[in-house]
Enzyme design. Structure first.
Site, PDB file in Angstrom:
ATOM      1  N   LYS A 150       0.774  -1.193  -0.082  1.00  0.00           N
ATOM      2  CA  LYS A 150      -0.177  -0.185   0.273  1.00  0.00           C
ATOM      3  C   LYS A 150       1.019   1.252   0.133  1.00  0.00           C
ATOM      4  O   LYS A 150       1.919   1.260   0.648  1.00  0.00           O
ATOM      5  CB  LYS A 150      -0.948  -0.110   1.055  1.00  0.00           C
ATOM      6  CG  LYS A 150      -1.474   1.330   1.537  1.00  0.00           C
ATOM      7  CD  LYS A 150      -2.441   1.368   2.652  1.00  0.00           C
ATOM      8  CE  LYS A 150      -3.096   2.603   3.013  1.00  0.00           C
ATOM      9  NZ  LYS A 150      -3.659   2.794   4.376  1.00  0.00           N
TER      10      LYS A 150
ATOM     11  N   GLU B  65      -8.478  12.408  12.610  1.00  0.00           N
ATOM     12  CA  GLU B  65      -7.710  10.883  13.031  1.00  0.00           C
ATOM     13  C   GLU B  65      -6.945  11.363  14.348  1.00  0.00           C
ATOM     14  O   GLU B  65      -6.026  12.189  14.094  1.00  0.00           O
ATOM     15  CB  GLU B  65      -6.782  10.303  11.769  1.00  0.00           C
ATOM     16  CG  GLU B  65      -5.998   9.338  12.253  1.00  0.00           C
ATOM     17  CD  GLU B  65      -5.906   8.079  11.113  1.00  0.00           C
ATOM     18  OE1 GLU B  65      -5.195   7.170  11.487  1.00  0.00           O
ATOM     19  OE2 GLU B  65      -6.129   8.654   9.902  1.00  0.00           O
TER      20      GLU B  65
END
Length: 379
Positions: free
Chosen positions: A141, A186
């Protein structure tokens, strides 16, 4: 600020700057030295009172953007209906006044943010290249970002944009540190009296236009194998970073969906107990960069980011927050943000996690949704 609670600093009593690969560990060591040399009178002794510093750190070790810890002259805090003020000054100096009123907001402004170093077509090409690297097993990723740029009129008041973000995204961390402004969903880490918690976000879906399509979007996100894989990489990254510093760690059994005004996110909460005396700066040094903002494996992802992104991320996707004299603190990841220079140049950033099943057009659309908080706050 989050849910109308938080901390605001006025003035600068001390500014510390760091750069390079040791910027986070250097900051942790420097903060310990500052605390050791300070005389602190704090009759409240609660989280957010006494000596503390606001911080913002560059994403990449090679960034030209400095990382900072800033100790304000006056700090105003608010939590659970209680407010307090802290004054900080150099030994032998004069204690600062607590301003009873701030200057009025400046004139209104509306600016357009336009493509920067990476255009929409350029971003599609970069995503396609990244998918090819994942397919070739170079990495699992990578998070690729693009930029928008604009310019504020002279003497524009950044508090206008910050207020828009705080009002529009009350469940996010709204921050303004040294020209870095944004509202992040976040939590990188929160350390409070030996307990730590984090919220990992990875996997995104646009909100639906009505209740039925909105529920469908949330269900699609929750069952998407592509987003589930992306999320799992991010969670494992955080757990691996925290395990050496904790006696135990627990996580949500399965990812859950978090609803923001414009997006759904997949989320996992992580909680633990510190076991080695680390402070919040030590923890962000161990955790940054997570797979949620870089990729995995980390070094391969960072190398590909440097290759495919034709700009310096600066403090985008780096830690932003505060640390107290006891080492406790709250740190978010600098997302949904823009860096504003003293001359008024604005650069906003948004990125997406690229895995094998990613599609360039979908990732581009996702960045448009992630830009929305900043585009609306300034425009």
């Amino acid at each position: 600020m989050r849910r109308n609670q938080g901390l605001a600093g006025i003035g600068t009593a001390l500014r510390l700057e760091f750069s390079g690969p040791t910027r986070l560990t250097d900051a942790a060591a420097a903060w310990r030295d500052v605390v050791a040399a300070a005389t602190v009178t704090d009759p409240l002794s609660r989280t957010g009172t006494g000596l503390l510093a606001f911080g913002a750190f560059a994403f990449d070790a090679s960034s030209a953007q400095t990382s900072v810890l800033i100790v304000p002259q006056v700090i105003v805090g608010r939590e659970d209906g209680k407010c307090w003020a802290t004054r900080i000054w150099p030994t032998g100096g004069t204690r600062p006044d607590i301003p009873l009123a701030l200057r009025p907001l400046g004139n209104e402004y509306r600016i357009s943010l336009l493509p920067g170093a990476l255009t929409a077509d350029g971003y599609r090409t970069a995503v396609g290249e990244a998918i090819g690297r994942v397919a070739a097993a170079d990495l699992n990723k990578v998070v690729l970002a693009r930029d928008l740029v604009g310019r504020l009129p002279a003497e524009s008041d950044l508090r206008r944009a910050v207020s828009e973000l705080a009002l529009g995204y009350p469940d996010c961390w709204t921050y303004a540190v040294d020209g870095l402004v944004g509202s992040s969903p976040e939590t990188l880490i929160r350390a409070d009296h030996g307990e730590v918690n984090a919220r990992v976000l990875a996997g995104t879906m646009s909100r639906g236009a009505d209740a039925a399509s909105d529920l469908e979007a949330a269900l699609h996100l929750a069952t998407s194998s592509k987003d589930g894989d992306e999320h799992a990489f991010a969670v494992q990254s955080v757990l691996a970073s925290l395990r050496p510093h904790t006696s135990h760690l627990t996580t949500s059994e399965i990812p859950f969906t978090v609803k923001l005004p414009n997006l759904w996110h997949l989320a996992t909460d992580v909680e633990g107990t510190l076991s080695d005396g680390s402070n919040s700066l030590d923890l962000i040094a161990a955790m940054h960069p997570t797979a949620a903002v870089a990729g995995t494996p980390t070094e391969a992802a960072l190398a590909l980011i440097r290759e495919l992104e034709p700009f310096d991320r600066g403090r985008y996707a780096g830690p932003v927050g505060w640390v107290g004299a006891d080492g406790d603190g709250e740190w978010a990841i600098a997302l949904r943000c823009a860096q504003v220079t003293p001359t008024g140049d604005v650069t906003a950033y948004a990125g997406c996690g690229i895995v094998l099943d990613s599609e360039p057009d979908r990732e581009l659309a996702e960045t448009r949704m992630k830009f929305r908080p900043i585009v609306e706050a300034f425009g």
